[in-house]
Design a protein around this motif. Structure first.
Motif, mmCIF file in Angstrom:
data_model
loop_
_atom_site.group_PDB
_atom_site.id
_atom_site.type_symbol
_atom_site.label_atom_id
_atom_site.label_comp_id
_atom_site.label_asym_id
_atom_site.label_seq_id
_atom_site.Cartn_x
_atom_site.Cartn_y
_atom_site.Cartn_z
ATOM 1 N N SER B 47 0.835 -1.212 0.000
ATOM 2 C CA SER B 47 0.000 0.000 0.000
ATOM 3 C C SER B 47 0.863 1.253 0.000
ATOM 4 O O SER B 47 0.550 2.234 -0.677
ATOM 5 N N ARG B 48 1.939 1.219 0.782
ATOM 6 C CA ARG B 48 2.848 2.384 0.815
ATOM 7 C C ARG B 48 3.469 2.600 -0.569
ATOM 8 O O ARG B 48 3.583 3.720 -1.040
ATOM 9 N N GLU B 49 3.849 1.499 -1.195
ATOM 10 C CA GLU B 49 4.441 1.593 -2.529
ATOM 11 C C GLU B 49 3.434 2.192 -3.514
ATOM 12 O O GLU B 49 3.764 3.091 -4.301
ATOM 13 N N ALA B 50 2.191 1.722 -3.445
ATOM 14 C CA ALA B 50 1.162 2.237 -4.346
ATOM 15 C C ALA B 50 0.901 3.713 -4.072
ATOM 16 O O ALA B 50 0.736 4.510 -4.997
ATOM 17 N N THR B 51 0.881 4.082 -2.800
ATOM 18 C CA THR B 51 0.629 5.479 -2.435
ATOM 19 C C THR B 51 1.753 6.369 -2.947
ATOM 20 O O THR B 51 1.502 7.444 -3.503
#
Lengths: 243, 62
Positions: B47-51
């Protein structure tokens, strides 16, 4: 990839369900699934789906599974593993539960109808690690009032102050609100990008609950955009709950 | 009383205090995370990567 698609997490009985349409070069938002009832007992919204191994609605699940729409994870489309099936008829239930988990139409924690221990609409300071990852020091909690008071998984929307442009129609641009006082230096406008809505674990990633709460008008606009983004029943024109 | 004062000053009494404090510290240790929370923390990295990727698009670096 249509919403309602399901995945197993490395062949373990902890699957995920897709809550949005997913296309290449876009984000996909997953709903966390588990065979455990822990969050159900804590008051989180849930949908139970039983394994269905045959037919068009086969879901690929190995065991009866609880999907918790209060636990959301955006991921890059290319990171999605091969999917195992579809929720089928349970997709409608998931959307109703997601709408409730997002607190659509509930307003903020300043609403006199909700207990003072709730957090929806409150601006929180993020941990240094999360702030660095999402390029935002603050976020607004969007968890529905009841479960937000449990201080477990919280649905947040990061408040982005440094941006050059909007990326999609789901990015909400807000200017000149009283709650901008949360920032230590003057800010003309902020961006609330709906696609990066996500869940965090309260004790891991929230270092401070500020005194500032989003205004009702901004929250209503967020609600409208959430309904659009997740294909949920829309909020009515007066800004109330359209269920 | 004289006897009690001696007891308070004894090496045994002085040694007990750190032990009590240590028990207090042990009680503050975070409980072991549930299996669900461990999986969630692992998935949060995606999720952090996508954000980050999405924010890079807003900033104009993507």
């Amino acid at each position: 990839m249509p919403s309602g698609s399901t995945w197993l997490n490395r062949d373990k009985p902890r699957p995920f369900a897709l809550a949005t349409q997913a296309a290449e070069r876009s984000l996909a938002t997953l709903v966390y699934g588990s065979t455990r009832e822990t969050e159900k007992h804590r008051g989180a919204g849930w949908v139970q789906v039983r394994p269905l191994r045959e037919g068009l609605n086969r879901n690929g699940l190995l065991k009866p599974t609880y999907f918790y729409p209060g636990t959301l994870l955006p991921v890059l489309h290319e990171r999605l593993p091969p999917h195992t099936g579809f929720l089928g008829k349970s997709l409608g239930e998931l959307r109703v539960a997601l709408r409730a988990a997002l607190g659509i139409g509930c307003g903020s924690c300043l609403n006199e109808r909700v207990p003072a221990t709730t957090h929806r609409g409150r601006i929180v300071a993020l941990s240094a690690a999360l702030a660095a990852d999402v390029s935002a020091s603050f976020a607004v909690i969007l968890t529905e009032p009841g479960y937000s008071a449990q201080r477990k998984y919280q649905i947040i929307l990061p408040i982005v102050t440094a941006f050059a442009r909007t990326a999609s129609r789901h990015d909400l641009l807000v200017s000149a609100c009283g709650w901008f006082r949360v920032f230590s230096s003057p800010v003309d406008g902020v961006l609330l990008p709906i696609p990066i809505i996500q869940s965090i674990w309260h004790d891991d990633d929230i270092v401070r609950e500020t005194e500032h709460v989003l205004d009702d008008e901004t929250l209503r606009e967020i609600d409208r955009r959430l309904c659009d983004y997740f294909s949920l029943a829309p909020v009515d024109a007066e800004g109330g709950d359209g269920r | 009383l004289p006897g009690e004062e001696e007891s308070m000053r004894s090496p045994t009494r002085r040694l007990r205090m750190p032990a009590v404090q240590a028990i207090g510290l042990r009680r503050q240790v975070r409980p072991k995370p549930s299996p669900d929370l461990r999986v969630f923390r692992e998935m949060s990295k995606l999720s952090r990567e996508a954000t980050r990727a999405y924010i890079d698009g807003l900033i104009g670096t993507a």
